[in-house]
Each structure stands twice: as structure tokens, then as C-alpha cells.
Design an enzyme around this catalytic site. Structure first.
Site, short mmCIF file in Angstrom:
data_model
loop_
_atom_site.label_atom_id
_atom_site.label_comp_id
_atom_site.label_asym_id
_atom_site.label_seq_id
_atom_site.Cartn_x
_atom_site.Cartn_y
_atom_site.Cartn_z
N ARG A 170 0.86 -1.18 0.00
CA ARG A 170 0.00 0.00 0.00
C ARG A 170 0.91 1.24 0.00
O ARG A 170 2.07 1.19 0.41
CB ARG A 170 -0.89 0.03 1.23
CG ARG A 170 -1.83 -1.17 1.38
CD ARG A 170 -2.63 -1.04 2.65
NE ARG A 170 -3.59 -2.13 2.83
CZ ARG A 170 -3.35 -3.25 3.51
NH1 ARG A 170 -2.16 -3.42 4.09
NH2 ARG A 170 -4.27 -4.19 3.62
N LYS A 177 -2.16 -1.99 7.95
CA LYS A 177 -3.32 -1.41 8.63
C LYS A 177 -3.40 -1.93 10.06
O LYS A 177 -3.02 -3.07 10.34
CB LYS A 177 -4.60 -1.77 7.87
CG LYS A 177 -4.75 -1.04 6.54
CD LYS A 177 -6.10 -1.37 5.92
CE LYS A 177 -6.33 -0.56 4.64
NZ LYS A 177 -7.64 -0.86 4.03
N HIS A 188 -2.42 2.60 -5.82
CA HIS A 188 -3.22 1.40 -5.55
C HIS A 188 -3.43 0.58 -6.81
O HIS A 188 -3.63 -0.65 -6.73
CB HIS A 188 -4.56 1.80 -4.92
CG HIS A 188 -5.01 0.85 -3.86
ND1 HIS A 188 -4.35 0.72 -2.66
CD2 HIS A 188 -6.02 -0.05 -3.82
CE1 HIS A 188 -4.96 -0.20 -1.92
NE2 HIS A 188 -5.97 -0.68 -2.61
N ARG A 232 -0.76 -1.86 -6.86
CA ARG A 232 -1.05 -2.96 -5.92
C ARG A 232 -1.99 -3.97 -6.58
O ARG A 232 -1.78 -5.18 -6.48
CB ARG A 232 -1.66 -2.38 -4.64
CG ARG A 232 -2.05 -3.40 -3.58
CD ARG A 232 -2.42 -2.65 -2.30
NE ARG A 232 -3.19 -3.42 -1.35
CZ ARG A 232 -2.67 -4.22 -0.42
NH1 ARG A 232 -1.35 -4.38 -0.36
NH2 ARG A 232 -3.44 -4.86 0.44
N HIS A 262 -4.11 -8.86 3.65
CA HIS A 262 -5.56 -8.85 3.83
C HIS A 262 -5.94 -9.64 5.07
O HIS A 262 -5.35 -10.67 5.37
CB HIS A 262 -6.25 -9.47 2.61
CG HIS A 262 -6.26 -8.59 1.41
ND1 HIS A 262 -6.47 -9.05 0.13
CD2 HIS A 262 -6.08 -7.24 1.28
CE1 HIS A 262 -6.43 -8.05 -0.73
NE2 HIS A 262 -6.19 -6.95 -0.05
N TYR A 307 -9.79 -10.42 -6.90
CA TYR A 307 -8.82 -10.53 -7.99
C TYR A 307 -9.07 -11.76 -8.85
O TYR A 307 -8.67 -11.80 -10.01
CB TYR A 307 -7.39 -10.54 -7.43
CG TYR A 307 -7.04 -9.24 -6.76
CD1 TYR A 307 -6.82 -8.09 -7.50
CD2 TYR A 307 -6.96 -9.15 -5.37
CE1 TYR A 307 -6.53 -6.88 -6.88
CE2 TYR A 307 -6.66 -7.96 -4.74
CZ TYR A 307 -6.45 -6.83 -5.50
OH TYR A 307 -6.17 -5.64 -4.89
#
Length: 303
Positions: free
Chosen positions: A152, A176, A245, A248, A271, A280
Site C-alpha cells: 500500500r 493497517k 493502488h 497494488r 488482507h 482478484y
């Protein structure tokens, strides 16, 4: 003044919503009222039930309205009926149990392999030139760090030199919610990072331990990273959005297109849930369908 007008006045005077928002709520109420009055057994806003609301939403969808439009219309009705409930006009909220249509998932945008090859040709031109500007070296290294690791933007910006392990070829990343993970990288990125660090240390006096810095030695900002990614991607891609992004997404799509398993990609991207990564697989399947349609002689037979 009827209940609809009182509701709109409440939104405007007491809640002080914008005139545009009040007007949009008014349109939704008027359309629903028109729908109710045209029923074989006409209803009013006050006597409508949940089935009436569902039938109206279905009518909107049949007339080509998007899920987003229908959900906005339903939100207006929910607000209206909460107003009626709070004011003692109604004892039951007919919109409470009604669910809106699901919005279709937007597939991630990504840069094609051929476009990344074109970008490489463009960005590698000055690589062997000892006079190549530091900004060009940094731009190339940042873009390919995104592309080869799937980081990210915030993760890349927060990298310090100490987070790069050249012996193990690993990046120690803080993602995150301050969750840490280790992201491997290959020989190509190792070479690029070593070259970048050498040029950086010769050209810039750093103010802290940041890996990626501006010409003044400060840690790069998101605006700086976004600008350099956008400028370079727009030179090779027709995507309307060329952001960090997107790179990414490009990393994840390339991994799955070249036989990486979903669980591995999930861990590399950081994730929390496999459901997030599964988007994806839809992207790669759409690409597969397009390839089939273009390649198979009977996929699209002429009339």
C-alpha cells in the site's frame, strides 16, 4: 401542509441539510407517492407497507435505475418514515425491514503486462547513466517496489532502511491497524534498491531513517508518490485512474495470472480476510473470458 412537506421543511430548517439534498429527498417522495396513487388499490405515504416499497424499488430497477440510485431512494424513504415514527404520525415503520439491492462489485483496475513492459523500457533508458537525475532513480524504484511487492502507499512511505533485509530479501512492513508482516522480494528489486540507496546517499542528506526521501532529505509524502506514479503510468496506460493502488492491483493480478494461490496472495497483500483477495479472481476470470472471446474461432460466430 401535508406530511411530506412537513418532512422536507424539517430537513431544511431543523436539520439544515443542503437545498440539493432536500430536493433529492423530495423527488424520491414524489416518485413513490405517484407510484402508490397508480396502484389498483391506491395508497398514500402514510398507508404504504413494506411490500409497496419493495415493488417500487423493483419498478425502478426495471426502468434501468442503478443499484446506487435505488439505495439512495430507499434511504430517503427510511428517513421519512423515521420522521413519521418520531412525530407520532405512524406507529410502524414500513421501510425498516426493507433491504436495498446489492451494488455490483467494481473490479480492480490494473496495468497490463504489455504496458508494464513499455513502462520498463521507458524508465530504464537512463539507468546506466551516472548523471541520471536522482528524481528519476527514485521514481523508478518506487514504482517497481509497488509493482514487485504489492505494498500500500502508506506502507511504502513508512519504510525505513532498517526494514529492508538484503540478506533474506525481505521487507518488514507495518500495515493497517499496525499489523506487521514480512514481504519477500527478488533479485531485480534488490539490485534496484541498492542502486537507489547508493544514489540517495550521494545526492541527499537525510533528516531521518526514511528509505524513500525527497530531494530535501525528508520522507516522501503521499502527494509526491501519487504524482510520480500518475505521471509515469499515464505515459503507457489508458486507465482513467493511475494511482499507487492500481500498482497494488497489478501486482495481485499478475501473481494470480501466473499461478500463485489465493492464500499466498492474501498474505503478501496483508488482507485480513480471503474474501477481500477473491475480488482478484474475478479480474483474472474476466481476462480469461476476454482472451477466449478473442481467440476461439467459434466464440463469436458471425450472423
Amino acid at each position: 401542509m401535508d406530511v411530506g412537506e412537513r418532512f422536507l421543511q424539517h430537513l431544511s430548517v431543523e436539520r439544515r441539510l443542503s437545498s440539493g439534498t432536500v430536493e433529492a429527498y423530495g423527488v424520491s417522495l414524489r416518485l413513490f407517492r405517484d407510484f402508490l396513487s397508480a396502484l389498483p388499490d391506491p395508497r398514500s405515504l402514510e398507508t404504504a407497507d413494506s411490500d409497496n416499497i419493495r415493488d417500487w424499488m423493483e419498478r425502478l430497477m426495471e426502468n434501468g435505475k442503478s443499484a446506487a440510485y435505488v439505495n439512495r431512494s430507499l434511504a430517503a424513504l427510511r428517513t421519512f418514515y423515521r420522521f413519521c415514527l418520531a412525530g407520532g404520525i405512524l406507529s410502524v415503520d414500513p421501510a425498516h425491514s426493507v433491504s436495498g439491492p446489492k451494488k455490483p462489485k467494481r473490479l480492480p483496475r490494473f496495468v497490463k503486462d504489455s504496458e508494464m513492459e513499455a513502462l520498463a523500457d521507458m524508465m530504464w533508458k537512463g539507468r546506466d547513466d551516472p548523471e541520471e537525475p536522482f528524481d528519476d532513480v527514485r521514481a523508478r524504484t518506487i514504482i517497481y517496489t509497488f509493482y514487485l511487492t504489492g505494498l500500500r502507499a502508506a506502507e511504502l512511505i513508512s519504510l525505513d532502511d532498517s526494514m529492508v533485509d538484503f540478506v533474506s530479501r525481505e521487507l518488514k512492513v507495518t500495515g493497517k491497524r499496525d499489523k506487521q508482516r514480512v514481504v519477500p522480494f527478488g533479485e531485480e528489486l534488490e539490485k534496484m534498491l541498492r542502486e537507489y540507496i547508493g544514489r540517495r546517499d550521494a545526492a541527499v542528506s537525510r533528516e531521518d531513517d526514511a528509505l524513500f526521501v525527497s530531494g530535501k532529505g525528508r520522507r516522501v509524502t503521499y502527494a509526491q508518490v501519487r504524482k510520480l506514479v500518475k505521471e509515469n503510468l499515464q505515459a503507457v496506460s489508458s486507465l482513467d485512474k493511475c494511482s499507487p493502488h492500481v500498482l497494488r492491483h497489478t501486482f495481485a493480478t499478475a501473481m494470480l495470472n501466473h499461478d500463485a494461490n489465493l492464500e499466498s496472495v492474501k498474505k503478501l497483500l496483508g488482507h485480513q480476510s480471503l474474501n477481500t483477495t477473491e475480488i482478484y479472481t474475478h479480474t483474472t476470470f474476466e481476462l480469461l473470458k476476454k482472451t477466449y472471446g478473442n481467440a476461439h474461432p467459434r466464440a463469436n460466430p458471425e450472423d
